[in-house]
Write a protein that holds these residues in place. Sequence first.
Motif, PDB file in Angstrom:
ATOM      1  N   HIS B 411       0.726  -1.213   0.123  1.00 17.03           N
ATOM      2  CA  HIS B 411       0.112  -0.044  -0.062  1.00 17.03           C
ATOM      3  C   HIS B 411       0.875   1.276   0.162  1.00 17.03           C
ATOM      4  CE1 HIS B 411      -3.789  -1.953   0.477  1.00 17.03           C
ATOM      5  NE2 HIS B 411      -3.182  -2.741   1.440  1.00 17.03           N
ATOM      6  N   LEU B 412       2.153   1.192   0.385  1.00 12.18           N
ATOM      7  CA  LEU B 412       2.910   2.457   0.500  1.00 12.18           C
ATOM      8  C   LEU B 412       2.974   3.380  -0.700  1.00 12.18           C
ATOM      9  CD1 LEU B 412       5.638   0.850   2.733  1.00 12.18           C
ATOM     10  CD2 LEU B 412       4.000   2.360   3.426  1.00 12.18           C
ATOM     11  N   PRO B 413       3.064   2.749  -1.754  1.00 12.67           N
ATOM     12  CA  PRO B 413       3.303   3.524  -2.891  1.00 12.67           C
ATOM     13  C   PRO B 413       1.927   4.410  -3.294  1.00 12.67           C
ATOM     14  CG  PRO B 413       3.776   1.546  -3.856  1.00 12.67           C
ATOM     15  CD  PRO B 413       3.124   1.325  -2.456  1.00 12.67           C
ATOM     16  N   SER B 414       0.720   3.946  -3.049  1.00 11.54           N
ATOM     17  CA  SER B 414      -0.381   4.795  -3.152  1.00 11.54           C
ATOM     18  C   SER B 414      -1.029   5.559  -1.962  1.00 11.54           C
ATOM     19  CB  SER B 414      -1.605   3.811  -3.796  1.00 11.54           C
ATOM     20  OG  SER B 414      -0.958   2.953  -4.490  1.00 11.54           O
ATOM     21  N   LEU B 415      -0.045   5.579  -0.846  1.00 13.03           N
ATOM     22  CA  LEU B 415      -0.511   6.079   0.294  1.00 13.03           C
ATOM     23  C   LEU B 415      -1.109   7.473   0.249  1.00 13.03           C
ATOM     24  CD1 LEU B 415      -0.826   4.425   2.837  1.00 13.03           C
ATOM     25  CD2 LEU B 415       1.235   5.452   3.632  1.00 13.03           C
ATOM     26  N   PHE B 416      -0.405   8.299  -0.745  1.00 10.91           N
ATOM     27  CA  PHE B 416      -0.657   9.772  -0.586  1.00 10.91           C
ATOM     28  C   PHE B 416      -1.641   9.931  -1.710  1.00 10.91           C
ATOM     29  CE2 PHE B 416       3.605   9.557   1.043  1.00 10.91           C
ATOM     30  CZ  PHE B 416       3.419  10.473   2.271  1.00 10.91           C
ATOM     31  N   GLU B 417      -2.345   9.193  -2.566  1.00 15.22           N
ATOM     32  CA  GLU B 417      -3.215   9.448  -3.335  1.00 15.22           C
ATOM     33  C   GLU B 417      -4.447   9.797  -2.701  1.00 15.22           C
ATOM     34  OE1 GLU B 417      -4.027   6.294  -6.232  1.00 15.22           O
ATOM     35  OE2 GLU B 417      -1.841   6.258  -6.850  1.00 15.22           O
ATOM     36  N   PRO B 418      -5.148  11.008  -3.217  1.00 13.26           N
ATOM     37  CA  PRO B 418      -6.479  10.977  -2.727  1.00 13.26           C
ATOM     38  C   PRO B 418      -7.459   9.935  -2.572  1.00 13.26           C
ATOM     39  CG  PRO B 418      -5.920  12.779  -4.332  1.00 13.26           C
ATOM     40  CD  PRO B 418      -5.168  11.636  -4.418  1.00 13.26           C
ATOM     41  N   PHE B 419      -8.298   9.892  -1.396  1.00  8.28           N
ATOM     42  CA  PHE B 419      -9.141   8.875  -1.528  1.00  8.28           C
ATOM     43  C   PHE B 419      -8.609   7.471  -1.232  1.00  8.28           C
ATOM     44  CE2 PHE B 419     -11.427  11.951  -3.655  1.00  8.28           C
ATOM     45  CZ  PHE B 419     -12.464  12.462  -2.688  1.00  8.28           C
ATOM     46  N   TYR B 420      -7.105   7.339  -1.122  1.00  5.68           N
ATOM     47  CA  TYR B 420      -6.750   6.012  -1.113  1.00  5.68           C
ATOM     48  C   TYR B 420      -6.995   5.544   0.490  1.00  5.68           C
ATOM     49  CZ  TYR B 420      -3.816   2.041  -1.589  1.00  5.68           C
ATOM     50  OH  TYR B 420      -3.299   0.603  -1.753  1.00  5.68           O
ATOM     51  N   MET B 421      -7.364   4.288   0.699  1.00  3.99           N
ATOM     52  CA  MET B 421      -7.537   3.889   1.984  1.00  3.99           C
ATOM     53  C   MET B 421      -7.035   2.579   2.045  1.00  3.99           C
ATOM     54  SD  MET B 421     -11.663   4.509   2.408  1.00  3.99           S
ATOM     55  CE  MET B 421     -12.072   6.343   1.794  1.00  3.99           C
ATOM     56  N   VAL B 422      -6.066   2.171   3.175  1.00  7.51           N
ATOM     57  CA  VAL B 422      -5.446   1.019   3.328  1.00  7.51           C
ATOM     58  C   VAL B 422      -6.445  -0.189   3.802  1.00  7.51           C
ATOM     59  CG1 VAL B 422      -3.826  -0.427   4.578  1.00  7.51           C
ATOM     60  CG2 VAL B 422      -3.139   1.962   3.894  1.00  7.51           C
ATOM     61  N   ASP B 423      -7.238   0.344   4.664  1.00  7.40           N
ATOM     62  CA  ASP B 423      -8.467  -0.712   5.072  1.00  7.40           C
ATOM     63  C   ASP B 423      -9.710  -0.001   5.118  1.00  7.40           C
ATOM     64  OD1 ASP B 423     -10.304  -2.105   6.538  1.00  7.40           O
ATOM     65  OD2 ASP B 423      -8.694  -2.924   8.173  1.00  7.40           O
ATOM     66  N   LYS B 424     -10.479  -0.022   4.142  1.00  8.94           N
ATOM     67  CA  LYS B 424     -11.746   0.865   3.830  1.00  8.94           C
ATOM     68  C   LYS B 424     -12.696   0.502   5.239  1.00  8.94           C
ATOM     69  CE  LYS B 424     -13.564   1.249  -0.768  1.00  8.94           C
ATOM     70  NZ  LYS B 424     -14.194   0.348  -1.948  1.00  8.94           N
ATOM     71  N   ALA B 425     -12.912  -0.543   5.562  1.00  8.11           N
ATOM     72  CA  ALA B 425     -13.996  -0.789   6.466  1.00  8.11           C
ATOM     73  C   ALA B 425     -13.681   0.157   7.717  1.00  8.11           C
ATOM     74  CB  ALA B 425     -13.969  -2.078   6.791  1.00  8.11           C
ATOM     75  N   ARG B 426     -12.339  -0.065   8.144  1.00 12.66           N
ATOM     76  CA  ARG B 426     -11.498   0.366   9.306  1.00 12.66           C
ATOM     77  C   ARG B 426     -11.810   2.006   9.051  1.00 12.66           C
ATOM     78  NH1 ARG B 426      -8.087  -1.226  13.543  1.00 12.66           N
ATOM     79  NH2 ARG B 426      -7.314   0.676  14.408  1.00 12.66           N
ATOM     80  N   THR B 427     -11.051   2.479   8.144  1.00  9.34           N
ATOM     81  CA  THR B 427     -11.275   4.018   7.732  1.00  9.34           C
ATOM     82  C   THR B 427     -12.719   4.430   7.803  1.00  9.34           C
ATOM     83  OG1 THR B 427      -9.345   3.487   6.157  1.00  9.34           O
ATOM     84  CG2 THR B 427     -10.277   5.721   6.243  1.00  9.34           C
ATOM     85  N   LYS B 428     -13.612   3.666   7.283  1.00  8.68           N
ATOM     86  CA  LYS B 428     -14.742   4.294   7.227  1.00  8.68           C
ATOM     87  C   LYS B 428     -15.570   4.444   8.723  1.00  8.68           C
ATOM     88  CE  LYS B 428     -16.092   3.899   2.582  1.00  8.68           C
ATOM     89  NZ  LYS B 428     -16.995   2.809   1.454  1.00  8.68           N
TER      90      LYS B 428
END
Lengths: 232, 478
Positions: B411-428
Amino acid sequence: MINRLSKRILIVEDDIHISNIIKMNLNLVNYETTQIYDGLAALEAIQNSMIQVSGSAAGPFDLIILDVMIPGMDGFQLMERIRPLGIPVIFLTAKTTVFDKVNGLKLGAEDYMVKPFEAIELLARIETVMRRYGKEEQAIHYKGVDVYLDKREVTVYGEKAELTPKEFDLLVVLLKNKNIALSREQILEKVWGFDFYGETRTIDTHVKELRKKLRLQDSIRTVYKIGYRLED
Amino acid sequence: MKFWQKIYLFSILTFVVVFNIASVMVIERNHNKMLQQEINNVLSENMSIYTSVGEVIPIMKVYDSIDYDQTVLTNIAKRFVNKNWDQNAYLQITEGNRSVFSNVNFMMPQNRKELHPLNAHEIRYILRDIGNRTLLFTSNLASINGKDYVFTYVKDVTALYDERMDQYLFFVKADIGAVMLYALVMFLISKGLTKPIDRMIRTAKVIAEGRFSERVELKTRDEIGMLGANFNEMAEVVEDKINQLERNNHEKERFIQNITHELKTPLTSIIGYANFLRTTKVEEKQLLDGLDVIYSEAKRLESLSVKLMDLILFRQGHAELKTVQMLEVIREAESSLQMKAADRRLRLDVRCVEGNVRMDPDLVKVLISNLVDNAMKASSEAGIITIQSFRGRGSYTLEVLDHGIGIPEEHLPSLFEPFYMVDKARTKSQHGAGLGLSICQSIAEMHGARMEVESTPGEGTTIRTVFPFQDDTGGERE
């Protein structure tokens, strides 16, 4: 009771709230539902349901409501995998680009719904797809009222009731959206069609007739600020 | 007309014109020279008759008889004719209208303009076409005993003209052959020269059709080769630009799609639940659950709209940077963060050093609180979050550390992209929208700072922001 217990619908949607609201709406009109939150699990469940045909009571799903952006395996990929099984699929997604729509339908989906959606629209589309697949019931039974859809006949406790065509259509719409309040505009659209510029008062008269002819005074309820609801 | 055809046609035209003119000139010059030589010969032969006659004039003067004159002249003529007979030569001697001698076997022309007037001791010549022969007439006049004898010596020079015709015939054949050979060679040359141009035309067309990665392959080092190299360079630049535009466009499209998705998801829940609650008969528990969903989803929308505004502002904005003591800014941000940490039963340690950094303090506070917010979301109860900083050579580094769940490497390379979530459920579940790090990134960019992430799943995450820093202003200002 409307006998729809045999109709099983799989809801594949990762947002738990949206999944729940779909389930609640489907349960209202007596569809049986299974909720799954990611693509891989959905694939497994669908394949398992196919194997169990002969043995257990469950059997294959009658319809799948499929979100496109789901974890594990996205909706389009999943669609490709399950297409040979011949289970009708309705896509449900926030994506609105034409490409997505065309892609979804090309993959063999029966219909495509964009979030946010109206519950009765979803029900109507499920109904259409079921009919296309010959899974529609021929008769609806409700509190002593038997509605024969193919013959367009209605009996009340075994006695034939004379309904005008519009009254019959109105009754079917109420039955199919049982427990859900329908606004006069929605009823107008569903029974008389988009291009009818009648007054909503027309509906009130028809509802009054239905209540009288079918003895459903207590079942067809007037809902404040909305319209009418047929209740169990 | 095509370029190679122009080269081809013009060079052939030039060749034909030059070759023909030159050849005609050579043939004509040759012919004239030979003709002149023949004329000289004939003239000298005529002269020799004249001389022979001259020698006998004194004798004739003695006898002075027409008959005798005639006999002598006839004899001289016969002798001469016998000697030269094989050379197609004819001799005629006339006196007035009277013919003294003639071995001419053709009709003498009536009008002989070379004779009028012909003076004594004068030789004249003229070329005449008689029948299909060309004859050279030479005439001179000898006055003997008061009578004017005209000696006409005629030589057939048809052979010279035949020779010239022969040469022309040969030349025509040679001409056709040469032109054909030249045409063939020029065809190959002009085709060969313009082949790279053709290739470039084809490449340009392909590029115009949208295949920007197409290049022309030219091995020559001449001007065309250089043109090709420049052409390729240009195509390279165009391709890069197009790709960049496409990337930007793609990124924007994805951003908008993500916004749409992130807006529609809570909206779908809100509309769905609200409609369910108002159109169906619900029980108390269903009502409360539904209202709860509506409330929390609306809250999510609210936080999304705030973050989105921040992101859009920071993305386009130029901050007014001034030199500020970083430690003070951290202290100001700390107070509210400490409260948040306490709410979640987390510990927040701050171990920072002084440093004057050029910045917009409000934005840096947003950056710190976003980073700490993320750290809190990743941490479990009683976790420790650390804000620490240190000065390096020309840089001031700010780190936010947690000992939470960490981020899997993919997940590291995309981390700074807007709306990128590593764990969708957790983030939400924590009302996140996946915008925090994008906002931090935008803020860092405005400060000329760079961001680095180090993370081990299960052990924790360190997010580092490295600001540019001037030591000379000094750390101790007060």
